[in-house]
Design a protein around this motif. Structure first.
Motif, PDB file in Angstrom:
ATOM      1  N   SER A  76       1.270  -1.241  -0.181  1.00  0.00           N
ATOM      2  CA  SER A  76       0.151  -0.047   0.256  1.00  0.00           C
ATOM      3  C   SER A  76       1.031   1.159   0.003  1.00  0.00           C
ATOM      4  O   SER A  76       0.452   2.682  -0.360  1.00  0.00           O
ATOM      5  N   GLY A  77       1.726   1.129   0.437  1.00  0.00           N
ATOM      6  CA  GLY A  77       3.172   2.412   0.302  1.00  0.00           C
ATOM      7  C   GLY A  77       3.251   2.848  -0.874  1.00  0.00           C
ATOM      8  O   GLY A  77       4.317   3.371  -1.107  1.00  0.00           O
ATOM      9  N   GLY A  78       3.443   1.783  -2.101  1.00  0.00           N
ATOM     10  CA  GLY A  78       3.737   2.153  -3.213  1.00  0.00           C
ATOM     11  C   GLY A  78       4.839   1.978  -3.629  1.00  0.00           C
ATOM     12  O   GLY A  78       5.682   2.706  -4.459  1.00  0.00           O
ATOM     13  N   LEU A  79       5.839   0.655  -2.967  1.00  0.00           N
ATOM     14  CA  LEU A  79       7.421   1.164  -2.780  1.00  0.00           C
ATOM     15  C   LEU A  79       7.277   0.234  -4.660  1.00  0.00           C
ATOM     16  O   LEU A  79       6.990  -0.585  -5.647  1.00  0.00           O
ATOM     17  N   SER A  80       8.614   0.296  -4.419  1.00  0.00           N
ATOM     18  CA  SER A  80       9.290  -0.123  -6.509  1.00  0.00           C
ATOM     19  C   SER A  80       9.378  -1.512  -6.392  1.00  0.00           C
ATOM     20  O   SER A  80       9.187  -2.573  -7.335  1.00  0.00           O
ATOM     21  N   ALA A  81      10.147  -1.890  -5.055  1.00  0.00           N
ATOM     22  CA  ALA A  81      10.036  -3.612  -5.032  1.00  0.00           C
ATOM     23  C   ALA A  81       9.944  -4.072  -3.607  1.00  0.00           C
ATOM     24  O   ALA A  81      10.179  -3.090  -2.551  1.00  0.00           O
ATOM     25  N   VAL A  82      10.075  -5.493  -2.989  1.00  0.00           N
ATOM     26  CA  VAL A  82       9.297  -5.756  -2.304  1.00  0.00           C
ATOM     27  C   VAL A  82      11.276  -7.093  -1.514  1.00  0.00           C
ATOM     28  O   VAL A  82      10.624  -8.053  -3.002  1.00  0.00           O
ATOM     29  N   VAL A  83      11.556  -6.896  -1.307  1.00  0.00           N
ATOM     30  CA  VAL A  83      12.693  -8.276  -0.643  1.00  0.00           C
ATOM     31  C   VAL A  83      11.972  -9.045   0.824  1.00  0.00           C
ATOM     32  O   VAL A  83      11.840  -8.687   1.757  1.00  0.00           O
ATOM     33  N   VAL A  84      11.796 -10.370   0.435  1.00  0.00           N
ATOM     34  CA  VAL A  84      10.647 -10.418   1.816  1.00  0.00           C
ATOM     35  C   VAL A  84      11.280 -12.008   2.191  1.00  0.00           C
ATOM     36  O   VAL A  84      12.125 -12.909   1.102  1.00  0.00           O
ATOM     37  N   ASN A  85      12.518 -12.681   3.293  1.00  0.00           N
ATOM     38  CA  ASN A  85      12.340 -13.768   3.737  1.00  0.00           C
ATOM     39  C   ASN A  85      11.535 -13.986   4.745  1.00  0.00           C
ATOM     40  O   ASN A  85      11.349 -13.611   5.714  1.00  0.00           O
ATOM     41  N   PRO A  86      10.975 -15.409   4.380  1.00  0.00           N
ATOM     42  CA  PRO A  86       9.690 -15.836   5.058  1.00  0.00           C
ATOM     43  C   PRO A  86      10.046 -16.634   6.611  1.00  0.00           C
ATOM     44  O   PRO A  86      10.979 -16.829   6.258  1.00  0.00           O
ATOM     45  N   PRO A 105       7.383  -6.189  -8.083  1.00  0.00           N
ATOM     46  CA  PRO A 105       8.510  -7.455  -7.726  1.00  0.00           C
ATOM     47  C   PRO A 105       8.852  -7.990  -6.995  1.00  0.00           C
ATOM     48  O   PRO A 105       8.572  -6.901  -5.741  1.00  0.00           O
ATOM     49  N   VAL A 106       8.759  -9.062  -6.360  1.00  0.00           N
ATOM     50  CA  VAL A 106       8.604  -9.355  -4.819  1.00  0.00           C
ATOM     51  C   VAL A 106      10.346 -10.142  -5.436  1.00  0.00           C
ATOM     52  O   VAL A 106      10.617 -11.226  -6.508  1.00  0.00           O
ATOM     53  N   ILE A 107      11.375  -9.855  -4.585  1.00  0.00           N
ATOM     54  CA  ILE A 107      12.972 -11.180  -4.291  1.00  0.00           C
ATOM     55  C   ILE A 107      12.915 -11.767  -3.318  1.00  0.00           C
ATOM     56  O   ILE A 107      12.620 -11.304  -1.798  1.00  0.00           O
ATOM     57  N   ALA A 108      12.888 -13.499  -3.026  1.00  0.00           N
ATOM     58  CA  ALA A 108      12.233 -13.789  -1.679  1.00  0.00           C
ATOM     59  C   ALA A 108      14.080 -14.494  -1.346  1.00  0.00           C
ATOM     60  O   ALA A 108      14.790 -14.459  -2.341  1.00  0.00           O
ATOM     61  N   VAL A 109      14.135 -14.074  -0.076  1.00  0.00           N
ATOM     62  CA  VAL A 109      15.795 -14.026   0.530  1.00  0.00           C
ATOM     63  C   VAL A 109      16.161 -15.320   1.610  1.00  0.00           C
ATOM     64  O   VAL A 109      15.015 -15.555   2.604  1.00  0.00           O
ATOM     65  N   ASP A 110      16.587 -16.270   1.232  1.00  0.00           N
ATOM     66  CA  ASP A 110      17.304 -16.920   2.099  1.00  0.00           C
ATOM     67  C   ASP A 110      16.313 -18.465   1.713  1.00  0.00           C
ATOM     68  O   ASP A 110      16.373 -19.462   2.110  1.00  0.00           O
ATOM     69  N   ARG A 111      14.996 -18.113   2.221  1.00  0.00           N
ATOM     70  CA  ARG A 111      13.506 -19.099   1.785  1.00  0.00           C
ATOM     71  C   ARG A 111      12.774 -18.608   0.730  1.00  0.00           C
ATOM     72  O   ARG A 111      12.687 -17.575   0.563  1.00  0.00           O
ATOM     73  N   GLY A 112      12.490 -19.695  -0.022  1.00  0.00           N
ATOM     74  CA  GLY A 112      11.072 -19.551  -1.067  1.00  0.00           C
ATOM     75  C   GLY A 112       9.365 -19.261  -0.314  1.00  0.00           C
ATOM     76  O   GLY A 112       9.557 -18.782   0.599  1.00  0.00           O
ATOM     77  N   VAL A 113       9.370 -19.158  -1.471  1.00  0.00           N
ATOM     78  CA  VAL A 113       7.732 -18.249  -0.803  1.00  0.00           C
ATOM     79  C   VAL A 113       6.871 -19.622  -1.802  1.00  0.00           C
ATOM     80  O   VAL A 113       7.000 -19.691  -3.418  1.00  0.00           O
ATOM     81  N   ASN A 114       5.948 -20.214  -1.346  1.00  0.00           N
ATOM     82  CA  ASN A 114       4.929 -20.833  -1.989  1.00  0.00           C
ATOM     83  C   ASN A 114       3.673 -20.704  -2.141  1.00  0.00           C
ATOM     84  O   ASN A 114       2.781 -19.369  -1.831  1.00  0.00           O
ATOM     85  N   LYS A 115       3.090 -20.809  -3.982  1.00  0.00           N
ATOM     86  CA  LYS A 115       1.736 -20.602  -4.091  1.00  0.00           C
ATOM     87  C   LYS A 115       1.735 -18.619  -3.858  1.00  0.00           C
ATOM     88  O   LYS A 115       0.919 -18.423  -3.886  1.00  0.00           O
ATOM     89  N   ALA A 116       2.707 -18.590  -5.066  1.00  0.00           N
ATOM     90  CA  ALA A 116       3.124 -16.997  -5.424  1.00  0.00           C
ATOM     91  C   ALA A 116       3.921 -16.504  -6.177  1.00  0.00           C
ATOM     92  O   ALA A 116       5.317 -17.536  -6.365  1.00  0.00           O
ATOM     93  N   GLN A 117       4.144 -15.934  -7.320  1.00  0.00           N
ATOM     94  CA  GLN A 117       5.474 -16.028  -7.675  1.00  0.00           C
ATOM     95  C   GLN A 117       6.549 -14.749  -7.942  1.00  0.00           C
ATOM     96  O   GLN A 117       6.112 -13.504  -7.167  1.00  0.00           O
ATOM     97  N   THR A 118       7.121 -14.781  -7.346  1.00  0.00           N
ATOM     98  CA  THR A 118       8.307 -14.428  -6.795  1.00  0.00           C
ATOM     99  C   THR A 118      10.055 -14.061  -8.350  1.00  0.00           C
ATOM    100  O   THR A 118      10.008 -14.767  -9.486  1.00  0.00           O
ATOM    101  N   SER A 119       9.908 -13.001  -7.972  1.00  0.00           N
ATOM    102  CA  SER A 119      10.792 -12.679  -9.727  1.00  0.00           C
ATOM    103  C   SER A 119      12.056 -13.439  -8.872  1.00  0.00           C
ATOM    104  O   SER A 119      12.771 -13.598 -10.776  1.00  0.00           O
ATOM    105  N   ALA A 120      12.396 -13.491  -8.062  1.00  0.00           N
ATOM    106  CA  ALA A 120      13.554 -14.023  -7.834  1.00  0.00           C
ATOM    107  C   ALA A 120      13.569 -15.082  -6.642  1.00  0.00           C
ATOM    108  O   ALA A 120      13.665 -14.464  -5.758  1.00  0.00           O
ATOM    109  N   LEU A 121      14.471 -16.155  -6.203  1.00  0.00           N
ATOM    110  CA  LEU A 121      14.688 -16.924  -5.354  1.00  0.00           C
ATOM    111  C   LEU A 121      16.355 -16.995  -4.852  1.00  0.00           C
ATOM    112  O   LEU A 121      16.819 -17.481  -5.625  1.00  0.00           O
ATOM    113  N   VAL A 122      16.605 -15.782  -3.853  1.00  0.00           N
ATOM    114  CA  VAL A 122      17.849 -15.722  -3.608  1.00  0.00           C
ATOM    115  C   VAL A 122      18.533 -16.174  -2.722  1.00  0.00           C
ATOM    116  O   VAL A 122      18.001 -16.280  -1.032  1.00  0.00           O
ATOM    117  N   ALA A 123      19.514 -17.494  -2.684  1.00  0.00           N
ATOM    118  CA  ALA A 123      19.699 -18.405  -1.751  1.00  0.00           C
ATOM    119  C   ALA A 123      21.418 -19.159  -1.961  1.00  0.00           C
ATOM    120  O   ALA A 123      21.221 -18.904  -2.790  1.00  0.00           O
TER     121      ALA A 123
END
Length: 300
Positions: A76-86, A105-123
């Protein structure tokens, strides 16, 4: 727009012409009550500063609902991209789907996200880590001997990938025989119990590979005076306690992850995704073997 290299972006301009200048990125970490994730944050902040990106970091305190709120605020804050470590790969799915719907776009780091589209998983590259662990242990044993393997929690990707890498790496050393492998669930106390039992069946074992440092430390306790002398132990993760054991000589080596690199590369990829540039679906960050020789210079 200046391109950002996936690894080691160091050549961006800092005079306002950088692509990151107007980009706002949110990073939600599962917890900051763990040195590993603090290092991810530090790497992310360093890279954001270098790229001129406005980075907001939140701590979910291992609470999936708190993380969902943080991600909702990012969207809701209108960010350009999000990085999440779930906190939880399943629980993060709906929040990431909401970001997808808003075109963030969402980047997952260290752990993936299930049942959603992430642009990349960095692990971390767990398979490569397993191979390096096999090489380190086999070479320390001079290419011959008997070893046991302490496996992580059954069904986890980390255990499966580290185990597969270790098995593949060991093929180059036909003189090394695996006489037993047993799960100890990534737990130090279970590592102690399992190793104690394995030693009764295999008292003359020469080496141990544990799929994380916690189990390795349990095995070391079970081995007592043998650890680092007649029995060589290799762990995985490069945790603070693991590195202390490497320094003390009871743990021969730990295959260390590089959490700062995870943070840096996650931010680089978030910026690329925000600028509609190509990102790899999976970005594997190298791991490195830490022994007594290089432990002093290892920053984790």
């Amino acid at each position: 727009v200046v391109a950002v290299a996936v690894v080691g972006a160091t050549s961006l301009l800092h005079n306002g012409s950088s692509g990151g200048k107007d980009q706002k990125i949110g990073l939600s970490l599962s917890t900051l009550n763990n040195p590993f994730f603090v290092q991810i944050r530090n790497g992310a902040e360093e890279e954001a500063k270098k790229l001129g990106v406005d980075l907001t970091v939140t701590d979910a305190q291992n609470d999936a609902s708190q993380q969902a709120n943080q991600l909702q605020n990012f969207v809701s804050g209108g960010l350009s991209a999000v990085v999440v470590n779930p906190v939880d790969s399943d629980a993060a799915g709906p929040s990431v789907r909401a970001a997808n719907k808003d075109g963030i776009p969402v980047i997952a780091v260290d752990r993936g996200v299930n049942k959603a589209q992430t642009s990349a998983l960095v692990a971390s590259d767990n398979v490569e880590g397993g191979q390096l662990g096999a090489k380190a242990l086999a070479e320390k044993l001079g290419g011959k001997g008997t070893i046991v393997i302490l496996q992580g929690q059954a069904g986890t990707s980390a255990s499966r990938e580290r185990g597969a890498g270790f098995a593949a790496g060991l093929k180059a050393y036909p003189g090394i025989k695996v006489v037993a492998k047993q799960p100890a669930d990534f737990d130090r106390t279970k590592g102690l119990d399992v190793m104690t039992n394995l030693l009764q069946a295999h008292p003359a074992v020469d080496g141990v590979f544990a799929e994380n440092d916690e189990m390795a430390l349990g095995a070391i306790k079970a081995l007592g005076a043998k650890a680092g002398k007649s029995v060589q132990v290799v762990g995985f993760d490069g945790t603070p306690d693991g590195l202390k054991a490497v320094e003390a000589g009871t743990l021969y080596a730990s295959v260390a992850q590089q959490p700062r690199e995870l943070g840096r590369i996650a931010v680089q990829n978030a910026l690329r995704a925000a600028e509609d540039k190509k990102v790899e679906q999976t970005v594997k960050v190298p791991v490195k073997v830490v022994t007594k020789e290089n432990v002093a210079g290892f920053e984790g």
